[in-house]
Design an enzyme around this catalytic site. Structure first.
Site, PDB file in Angstrom:
ATOM      1  N   LYS A 174       0.859  -1.191   0.000  1.00 20.86           N
ATOM      2  CA  LYS A 174       0.000   0.000   0.000  1.00 20.86           C
ATOM      3  C   LYS A 174       0.891   1.235   0.000  1.00 20.86           C
ATOM      4  CE  LYS A 174      -3.523   2.409   2.673  1.00 20.86           C
ATOM      5  NZ  LYS A 174      -4.523   2.332   3.748  1.00 20.86           N
ATOM      6  N   LYS A 232      -2.265  -1.661  -3.841  1.00 24.07           N
ATOM      7  CA  LYS A 232      -3.088  -0.447  -3.840  1.00 24.07           C
ATOM      8  C   LYS A 232      -2.220   0.788  -3.946  1.00 24.07           C
ATOM      9  CE  LYS A 232      -5.924   2.027  -0.569  1.00 24.07           C
ATOM     10  NZ  LYS A 232      -6.075   2.299   0.801  1.00 24.07           N
TER      11      LYS A 232
HETATM   12  C1  PBG Z   1      -7.209   3.433   5.596  1.00 22.63           C
HETATM   13  C2  PBG Z   1      -7.615   3.364   4.165  1.00 22.63           C
HETATM   14  C3  PBG Z   1      -7.467   4.354   3.200  1.00 22.63           C
HETATM   15  C4  PBG Z   1      -8.014   3.850   2.020  1.00 22.63           C
HETATM   16  C5  PBG Z   1      -8.486   2.572   2.295  1.00 22.63           C
HETATM   17  N1  PBG Z   1      -8.219   2.297   3.625  1.00 22.63           N
HETATM   18  C6  PBG Z   1      -6.941   5.717   3.334  1.00 22.63           C
HETATM   19  C7  PBG Z   1      -5.515   5.930   3.588  1.00 22.63           C
HETATM   20  O1  PBG Z   1      -4.716   5.008   3.690  1.00 22.63           O
HETATM   21  O2  PBG Z   1      -5.153   7.094   3.723  1.00 22.63           O
HETATM   22  C8  PBG Z   1      -8.083   4.577   0.721  1.00 22.63           C
HETATM   23  C9  PBG Z   1      -9.065   4.039  -0.275  1.00 22.63           C
HETATM   24  C10 PBG Z   1      -9.382   4.940  -1.419  1.00 22.63           C
HETATM   25  O3  PBG Z   1      -8.728   5.973  -1.661  1.00 22.63           O
HETATM   26  O4  PBG Z   1     -10.348   4.621  -2.114  1.00 22.63           O
HETATM   27  N2  PBG Z   1      -8.289   3.198   6.444  1.00 22.63           N
END
Ligand code: PBG
Length: 319
Positions: free
Chosen positions: A187, A241
């Site tokens: 991520k 992601k």
């Molecule tokens: C954290 C989380 C995020 C997203 C999914 N889970 C935000 C982040 O890491 O700042 C982002 C998903 C998206 O942008 O669609 N809870």
């Protein structure tokens, strides 16, 4: 070989299927009425009642899974409403399982950022540094409360070191061996999460960012190490992601591990397509299907996408 539709069908290597899609669902505690997310056209923040209609729609479209995100009414410095027994997600899991049983798989994002007043994914020490191991204990508590409510997949997204192992151990020792883990493994600290933070009403204190725990977008080998660790720690599905900016990672991960692999087409990817289409810059239907098909072509087995319902509709029409 490209002469007409039927010949192209015969030699098509990648076929997007409704069974590949996971629909994200936002649910806000105490939300009197479902609300729109201004930066994500068409995305709705549900309440405890409307979420059932949303899930029914997904089931009717043949979508196999949803991913729940919670917005609590109270936030504090340790995110305590994430793991309270009446937590917004646990309550939703209980009522959805009660109504729909196994007609749809329920996944829930497990993180603290929606529940902390500082907006970070873990708890902080006095100088504002994330306390990794103390945070894991709170993830374990949260995982147990989701499991107790009947969740199918826990999806830890906080990028704390050892989060999959900690959650797996906690689940196993409490008798939840069958509760699965979809790990946000690779991520990145991405600009494309902007609209999501609008949806969950999170802003990071002092204009901060997540670069000390989410990955540097410049690194690829690091993603493969993160994925290897999560597989070792007990993940059932690993995830990459954002999707569009990580197609190389998806392809390398599939080749290297040949392990169930998800990709998350994130909020920024969604809003870019919506807004370009609204301005007649691109054709919406073709762009949606192209973006999703290439994520699958890269190697993803399933895709978390805000277009899940829309794409399911297109795929149904095509049959
Ligand atoms: C954290 C989380 C995020 C997203 C999914 N889970 C935000 C982040 O890491 O700042 C982002 C998903 C998206 O942008 O669609 N809870």
């Amino acid at each position: 070989m490209r002469q007409n539709t039927q010949i192209r069908r015969l030699v098509r290597e990648t076929v997007l299927d409704t069974g590949d899609l996971i629909m994200p669902v936002f649910i806000k505690e105490g939300n009197a009425n479902p609300t729109h997310v201004p930066s994500m056209p068409g995305v709705i923040v549900q309440n405890s009642k409307s979420v059932k209609d949303e899930v029914k729609t997904c089931i009717d479209l043949g979508i196999p899974a949803i991913m729940l995100f919670g917005i609590p009414s109270v936030r504090d410095n340790c995110g305590s409403s994430a793991y309270s027994s009446d937590n917004v997600i646990s309550s939703a899991i209980r009522s959805l399982k009660n109504v729909f049983g196994d007609d749809i798989a329920i996944m829930a994002d497990l993180c603290l950022d929606e529940y902390t007043d500082h907006g970070h994914c873990g708890i902080l020490d006095e100088s504002g540094v994330i306390k990794n191991d103390e945070t894991l204990l709170l993830y374990e508590k949260t995982a147990l409360s989701y499991a107790e409510a009947g969740i199918d997949f826990i999806a830890p997204s906080g990028m704390m070191d050892g989060q999959v192992a900690a959650i797996r151990r906690a689940l196993d020792s409490a008798g939840y061996q069958d509760t699965a883990i979809m790990a946000y493994s690779a991520k990145y600290a991405s600009a494309f999460y902007g609209p999501f933070r609008d949806a969950v009403e999170v802003s990071i204190v002092n204009g901060g960012d997540r670069k000390t725990y989410q990955q540097d977008i410049a690194n690829a080998n690091e993603s493969l190490r993160e994925i290897a660790l999560d597989i070792q720690e007990g993940a059932d599905i690993v995830m990459v992601k954002p999707a569009m900016t990580s197609l190389d990672i998806i392809a390398r991960a599939k080749r290297r591990f040949n392990f169930p692999l998800a990709a998350y087409q994130v909020s920024g990817e969604y809003s870019m397509i919506c807004m370009a289409a609204e301005n007649n810059v691109i054709d919406r239907r073709s762009a949606v299907l192209e973006a999703l098909t290439v994520i699958k072509r890269a190697g993803a087995d399933c895709i978390i996408t805000y277009f899940a319902k829309e794409a399911a509709g297109y795929l149904h029409d095509d049959q």
